[in-house]
Enzyme design. Structure first.
Site, mmCIF file in Angstrom:
data_model
loop_
_atom_site.group_PDB
_atom_site.id
_atom_site.type_symbol
_atom_site.label_atom_id
_atom_site.label_comp_id
_atom_site.label_asym_id
_atom_site.label_seq_id
_atom_site.Cartn_x
_atom_site.Cartn_y
_atom_site.Cartn_z
ATOM 1 N N GLY A 1 -6.680 -31.175 -20.757
ATOM 2 C CA GLY A 1 -5.663 -31.540 -20.013
ATOM 3 C C GLY A 1 -6.455 -33.568 -20.439
ATOM 4 C CG ASN B 1 -6.119 -29.744 -28.771
ATOM 5 O OD1 ASN B 1 -5.046 -29.858 -29.706
ATOM 6 N ND2 ASN B 1 -6.937 -28.550 -28.185
ATOM 7 C CD1 TRP B 2 -3.096 -35.188 -25.877
ATOM 8 C CD2 TRP B 2 -1.379 -36.249 -27.365
ATOM 9 N NE1 TRP B 2 -3.371 -36.990 -26.038
ATOM 10 C CE2 TRP B 2 -2.043 -37.425 -26.489
ATOM 11 C CE3 TRP B 2 -0.933 -37.599 -28.184
ATOM 12 C CZ2 TRP B 2 -2.053 -39.219 -26.777
ATOM 13 C CZ3 TRP B 2 -0.705 -38.635 -28.139
ATOM 14 C CH2 TRP B 2 -1.378 -39.388 -28.230
ATOM 15 C CE LYS B 3 -5.615 -27.449 -25.165
ATOM 16 N NZ LYS B 3 -5.501 -26.297 -24.408
ATOM 17 C CG HIS C 1 -7.627 -24.490 -30.039
ATOM 18 N ND1 HIS C 1 -6.782 -23.734 -29.206
ATOM 19 C CD2 HIS C 1 -8.777 -25.393 -29.192
ATOM 20 C CE1 HIS C 1 -7.219 -24.607 -28.094
ATOM 21 N NE2 HIS C 1 -7.593 -25.730 -27.964
ATOM 22 C CD GLU D 1 -12.513 -26.247 -26.730
ATOM 23 O OE1 GLU D 1 -12.222 -27.162 -26.134
ATOM 24 O OE2 GLU D 1 -11.461 -25.446 -27.374
ATOM 25 N N GLY E 1 -8.613 -25.137 -19.586
ATOM 26 C CA GLY E 1 -7.549 -25.136 -18.917
ATOM 27 C C GLY E 1 -7.744 -24.084 -17.474
HETATM 28 P P1 PGA Z 1 -8.820 -27.679 -21.546
HETATM 29 O O1 PGA Z 1 -8.787 -28.046 -22.682
HETATM 30 O O2 PGA Z 1 -10.097 -29.377 -21.434
HETATM 31 O O3 PGA Z 1 -7.611 -28.256 -20.616
HETATM 32 O O4 PGA Z 1 -9.167 -27.362 -20.744
HETATM 33 C C1 PGA Z 1 -9.241 -27.337 -23.926
HETATM 34 C C2 PGA Z 1 -9.303 -27.580 -25.548
HETATM 35 O O5 PGA Z 1 -8.512 -26.630 -25.532
HETATM 36 O O6 PGA Z 1 -9.823 -27.909 -26.010
#
Ligand code: PGA
Length: 254
Positions: A237, A9-11, A97, A169, A175
Protein backbone atom coordinates in the site's frame (compact mmCIF):
# COMPACT_ATOMS: atom_id res chain seq x y z
CA UNK A 1 25.16 -0.31 8.59
CA UNK A 2 24.72 -2.02 5.26
CA UNK A 3 22.59 -0.55 2.51
CA UNK A 4 18.94 -1.52 2.96
CA UNK A 5 16.59 -2.83 0.26
CA UNK A 6 13.08 -1.41 -0.23
CA UNK A 7 10.86 -2.98 -2.87
CA UNK A 8 7.40 -1.68 -3.76
CA UNK A 9 4.80 -4.21 -4.87
CA UNK A 10 2.06 -2.49 -6.87
CA UNK A 11 0.06 -5.77 -7.08
CA UNK A 12 -2.94 -5.27 -9.44
CA UNK A 13 -3.85 -1.92 -7.91
CA UNK A 14 -3.08 0.60 -10.65
CA UNK A 15 -4.20 1.21 -14.22
CA UNK A 16 -1.46 1.44 -16.84
CA UNK A 17 -1.92 5.25 -16.87
CA UNK A 18 -1.60 5.40 -13.09
CA UNK A 19 1.52 3.22 -13.15
CA UNK A 20 3.11 5.49 -15.75
CA UNK A 21 2.20 8.55 -13.70
CA UNK A 22 3.68 7.13 -10.48
CA UNK A 23 6.81 5.95 -12.29
CA UNK A 24 7.33 9.47 -13.71
CA UNK A 25 6.84 10.94 -10.24
CA UNK A 26 9.35 8.48 -8.81
CA UNK A 27 11.84 9.46 -11.49
CA UNK A 28 11.46 13.10 -10.44
CA UNK A 29 11.80 12.38 -6.73
CA UNK A 30 14.61 9.82 -6.64
CA UNK A 31 17.92 11.58 -6.32
CA UNK A 32 21.15 9.86 -7.32
CA UNK A 33 22.21 10.07 -3.68
CA UNK A 34 19.09 8.26 -2.46
CA UNK A 35 19.42 5.53 -5.09
CA UNK A 36 23.00 5.02 -3.92
CA UNK A 37 22.01 4.81 -0.25
CA UNK A 38 19.14 2.31 -0.65
CA UNK A 39 18.49 -0.50 -3.13
CA UNK A 40 15.10 0.58 -4.46
CA UNK A 41 12.80 -1.71 -6.43
CA UNK A 42 9.35 -1.41 -8.00
CA UNK A 43 7.23 -4.35 -9.14
CA UNK A 44 4.40 -3.13 -11.40
CA UNK A 45 1.82 -5.38 -13.02
CA UNK A 46 2.99 -7.18 -16.17
CA UNK A 47 1.19 -4.93 -18.66
CA UNK A 48 2.71 -1.76 -17.18
CA UNK A 49 6.15 -3.27 -16.80
CA UNK A 50 7.62 -2.40 -20.25
CA UNK A 51 6.54 1.25 -19.93
CA UNK A 52 7.69 1.56 -16.32
CA UNK A 53 11.00 -0.04 -17.31
CA UNK A 54 11.51 2.64 -19.96
CA UNK A 55 10.69 5.49 -17.56
CA UNK A 56 12.91 4.27 -14.73
CA UNK A 57 15.92 3.58 -16.95
CA UNK A 58 19.07 5.23 -15.54
CA UNK A 59 17.34 6.32 -12.30
CA UNK A 60 18.92 3.61 -10.15
CA UNK A 61 15.45 2.20 -9.33
CA UNK A 62 15.43 -1.50 -10.14
CA UNK A 63 12.49 -3.20 -11.74
CA UNK A 64 10.75 -6.23 -10.29
CA UNK A 65 8.08 -8.66 -11.49
CA UNK A 66 5.36 -10.21 -9.37
CA UNK A 67 5.76 -13.77 -10.70
CA UNK A 68 7.28 -15.79 -13.57
CA UNK A 69 7.03 -19.31 -14.87
CA UNK A 70 9.36 -22.17 -13.92
CA UNK A 71 10.65 -22.74 -17.45
CA UNK A 72 12.16 -20.43 -20.03
CA UNK A 73 9.72 -21.19 -22.89
CA UNK A 74 7.17 -23.79 -23.90
CA UNK A 75 3.48 -24.67 -24.10
CA UNK A 76 2.43 -22.76 -21.00
CA UNK A 77 -0.52 -20.64 -22.07
CA UNK A 78 -0.86 -17.39 -20.09
CA UNK A 79 2.46 -17.71 -18.29
CA UNK A 80 5.34 -15.22 -18.21
CA UNK A 81 8.86 -16.20 -19.24
CA UNK A 82 11.73 -15.12 -16.97
CA UNK A 83 13.79 -14.65 -20.14
CA UNK A 84 11.34 -12.01 -21.36
CA UNK A 85 11.40 -10.32 -17.97
CA UNK A 86 15.15 -9.94 -18.36
CA UNK A 87 14.55 -8.32 -21.77
CA UNK A 88 12.70 -5.54 -19.92
CA UNK A 89 15.59 -5.17 -17.44
CA UNK A 90 13.87 -6.89 -14.54
CA UNK A 91 16.12 -7.43 -11.56
CA UNK A 92 13.86 -8.70 -8.77
CA UNK A 93 11.32 -11.49 -9.04
CA UNK A 94 8.72 -11.75 -6.27
CA UNK A 95 7.73 -15.40 -5.79
CA UNK A 96 5.15 -17.14 -3.59
CA UNK A 97 3.47 -13.94 -2.49
CA UNK A 98 0.66 -14.91 -0.12
CA UNK A 99 -1.93 -13.63 -2.61
CA UNK A 100 -0.58 -16.10 -5.19
CA UNK A 101 -0.59 -18.86 -2.58
CA UNK A 102 -4.17 -18.01 -1.69
CA UNK A 103 -5.75 -17.16 -5.06
CA UNK A 104 -3.59 -19.13 -7.53
CA UNK A 105 -3.00 -22.09 -5.19
CA UNK A 106 0.74 -21.78 -5.67
CA UNK A 107 2.75 -24.14 -3.49
CA UNK A 108 6.39 -24.15 -2.49
CA UNK A 109 7.21 -27.24 -4.57
CA UNK A 110 6.32 -25.23 -7.70
CA UNK A 111 8.07 -22.18 -6.28
CA UNK A 112 11.23 -24.26 -5.85
CA UNK A 113 11.37 -24.80 -9.63
CA UNK A 114 10.70 -21.11 -10.23
CA UNK A 115 13.60 -20.11 -7.98
CA UNK A 116 16.01 -22.38 -9.83
CA UNK A 117 14.92 -20.98 -13.22
CA UNK A 118 15.01 -17.39 -11.95
CA UNK A 119 18.56 -17.73 -10.65
CA UNK A 120 19.65 -19.31 -13.92
CA UNK A 121 18.27 -16.25 -15.71
CA UNK A 122 20.11 -13.86 -13.45
CA UNK A 123 16.98 -12.63 -11.64
CA UNK A 124 17.06 -12.09 -7.88
CA UNK A 125 14.19 -14.06 -6.35
CA UNK A 126 12.27 -12.39 -3.54
CA UNK A 127 10.81 -15.45 -1.88
CA UNK A 128 7.81 -14.65 0.34
CA UNK A 129 7.13 -16.71 3.44
CA UNK A 130 4.72 -16.15 6.29
CA UNK A 131 2.13 -17.74 8.53
CA UNK A 132 -1.64 -17.30 8.47
CA UNK A 133 -3.51 -16.02 11.50
CA UNK A 134 -4.70 -19.55 12.36
CA UNK A 135 -1.20 -21.03 12.12
CA UNK A 136 -0.01 -18.32 14.45
CA UNK A 137 -2.86 -18.88 16.92
CA UNK A 138 -2.05 -22.59 17.00
CA UNK A 139 1.58 -21.79 17.88
CA UNK A 140 2.92 -23.22 14.62
CA UNK A 141 4.42 -20.04 13.18
CA UNK A 142 8.12 -20.89 13.39
CA UNK A 143 7.58 -24.42 12.09
CA UNK A 144 5.50 -23.17 9.15
CA UNK A 145 8.21 -20.67 8.19
CA UNK A 146 10.94 -23.33 8.42
CA UNK A 147 8.97 -25.70 6.19
CA UNK A 148 8.26 -22.98 3.62
CA UNK A 149 11.94 -21.99 3.40
CA UNK A 150 13.16 -25.56 3.23
CA UNK A 151 10.68 -26.67 0.56
CA UNK A 152 11.27 -23.58 -1.58
CA UNK A 153 15.04 -23.88 -1.44
CA UNK A 154 15.52 -27.64 -1.64
CA UNK A 155 18.43 -28.41 -3.98
CA UNK A 156 18.96 -24.71 -4.80
CA UNK A 157 22.58 -23.84 -5.39
CA UNK A 158 23.39 -20.16 -4.95
CA UNK A 159 26.55 -19.12 -6.76
CA UNK A 160 28.69 -16.29 -5.37
CA UNK A 161 27.50 -13.91 -8.11
CA UNK A 162 23.82 -14.64 -7.40
CA UNK A 163 21.54 -13.12 -4.79
CA UNK A 164 18.49 -14.33 -2.97
CA UNK A 165 16.04 -12.35 -0.88
CA UNK A 166 13.53 -13.77 1.57
CA UNK A 167 10.60 -11.60 2.61
CA UNK A 168 8.91 -12.48 5.88
CA UNK A 169 5.31 -11.42 5.41
CA UNK A 170 2.82 -12.61 8.04
CA UNK A 171 -0.33 -13.16 5.98
CA UNK A 172 -2.55 -11.48 8.59
CA UNK A 173 -0.38 -8.33 8.52
CA UNK A 174 -0.63 -7.77 4.77
CA UNK A 175 -2.89 -4.85 3.93
CA UNK A 176 -4.40 -4.91 7.42
CA UNK A 177 -2.77 -1.78 8.79
CA UNK A 178 -1.45 -3.93 11.59
CA UNK A 179 2.24 -4.71 11.23
CA UNK A 180 3.88 -7.32 13.42
CA UNK A 181 6.10 -6.21 16.29
CA UNK A 182 9.67 -5.41 15.10
CA UNK A 183 11.05 -7.74 17.79
CA UNK A 184 8.99 -10.58 16.38
CA UNK A 185 10.12 -9.85 12.83
CA UNK A 186 13.69 -9.95 14.11
CA UNK A 187 13.09 -13.29 15.83
CA UNK A 188 11.58 -14.70 12.62
CA UNK A 189 14.54 -13.44 10.58
CA UNK A 190 16.75 -15.55 12.87
CA UNK A 191 14.50 -18.58 12.34
CA UNK A 192 14.81 -18.06 8.57
CA UNK A 193 18.60 -17.83 8.86
CA UNK A 194 18.69 -21.06 10.83
CA UNK A 195 16.58 -22.79 8.17
CA UNK A 196 18.94 -21.48 5.50
CA UNK A 197 21.91 -23.05 7.23
CA UNK A 198 20.09 -26.37 7.16
CA UNK A 199 18.95 -26.24 3.55
CA UNK A 200 21.70 -24.32 1.72
CA UNK A 201 24.64 -26.31 2.96
CA UNK A 202 27.86 -24.52 2.22
CA UNK A 203 26.28 -21.46 0.59
CA UNK A 204 27.51 -18.00 1.48
CA UNK A 205 24.68 -16.98 3.78
CA UNK A 206 25.45 -13.26 3.90
CA UNK A 207 24.37 -13.22 0.24
CA UNK A 208 20.83 -13.99 1.38
CA UNK A 209 18.97 -10.87 2.49
CA UNK A 210 15.87 -10.82 4.68
CA UNK A 211 13.06 -8.29 4.33
CA UNK A 212 9.98 -7.66 6.42
CA UNK A 213 6.61 -7.03 4.71
CA UNK A 214 3.08 -6.41 5.96
CA UNK A 215 1.66 -2.92 6.62
CA UNK A 216 5.02 -1.16 6.40
CA UNK A 217 4.59 2.64 6.41
CA UNK A 218 6.83 5.71 6.57
CA UNK A 219 5.99 5.80 10.29
CA UNK A 220 7.12 2.25 11.17
CA UNK A 221 9.84 1.38 8.61
CA UNK A 222 12.65 2.58 10.85
CA UNK A 223 11.67 0.26 13.69
CA UNK A 224 12.11 -2.72 11.34
CA UNK A 225 15.24 -1.80 9.46
CA UNK A 226 17.21 -0.56 12.44
CA UNK A 227 17.89 -4.14 13.48
CA UNK A 228 20.79 -5.73 11.65
CA UNK A 229 18.84 -8.97 11.06
CA UNK A 230 16.39 -7.17 8.74
CA UNK A 231 17.84 -5.93 5.46
CA UNK A 232 14.84 -3.97 4.25
CA UNK A 233 11.14 -4.08 3.44
CA UNK A 234 8.62 -5.32 0.88
CA UNK A 235 5.95 -2.64 0.69
CA UNK A 236 2.45 -2.82 -0.78
CA UNK A 237 0.00 0.00 0.00
CA UNK A 238 2.62 2.58 0.95
CA UNK A 239 4.43 2.17 -2.39
CA UNK A 240 1.45 3.15 -4.57
CA UNK A 241 1.97 6.88 -4.29
CA UNK A 242 5.46 8.05 -5.23
CA UNK A 243 5.69 10.81 -2.58
CA UNK A 244 4.79 8.44 0.27
CA UNK A 245 7.11 5.74 -1.07
CA UNK A 246 10.04 8.17 -1.27
CA UNK A 247 9.34 9.34 2.29
CA UNK A 248 9.43 5.69 3.41
CA UNK A 249 12.66 5.01 1.51
CA UNK A 250 14.34 8.05 3.07
CA UNK A 251 13.43 6.75 6.55
CA UNK A 252 15.20 3.49 5.78
CA UNK A 253 18.55 5.26 5.48
CA UNK A 254 20.06 4.88 8.92
P1 PGA B 1 1.08 -4.09 2.45
O1 PGA B 1 1.44 -5.27 1.43
O2 PGA B 1 2.33 -3.25 2.63
O3 PGA B 1 -0.02 -3.33 1.76
O4 PGA B 1 0.66 -4.71 3.72
C1 PGA B 1 2.68 -5.94 1.53
C2 PGA B 1 2.76 -7.02 0.49
O5 PGA B 1 1.73 -7.61 0.14
O6 PGA B 1 3.86 -7.33 0.00
Amino acid sequence: MEKKIVIGNWKMKLTVEESVKQAKQLKKLVTGKLAKSVDIGIAPDFLSLPLVSQILKNTGVKLGAQDAWSEDFGSFTSQISPVNLKYFSCHYLILAHSERRQFAHEDYVEVNKKIITALKNDLTPVLCVGETFDERKEGRKDLVIMQQVQTALKGVDIKPEQNLIIAYEPVWAIGSGQATQPEEARHTALIIKQSLIDVLEGADLPLVKILYGGSVTPENIESFVKTKEIDGALVGGASLEAGTFIELIKKSVL
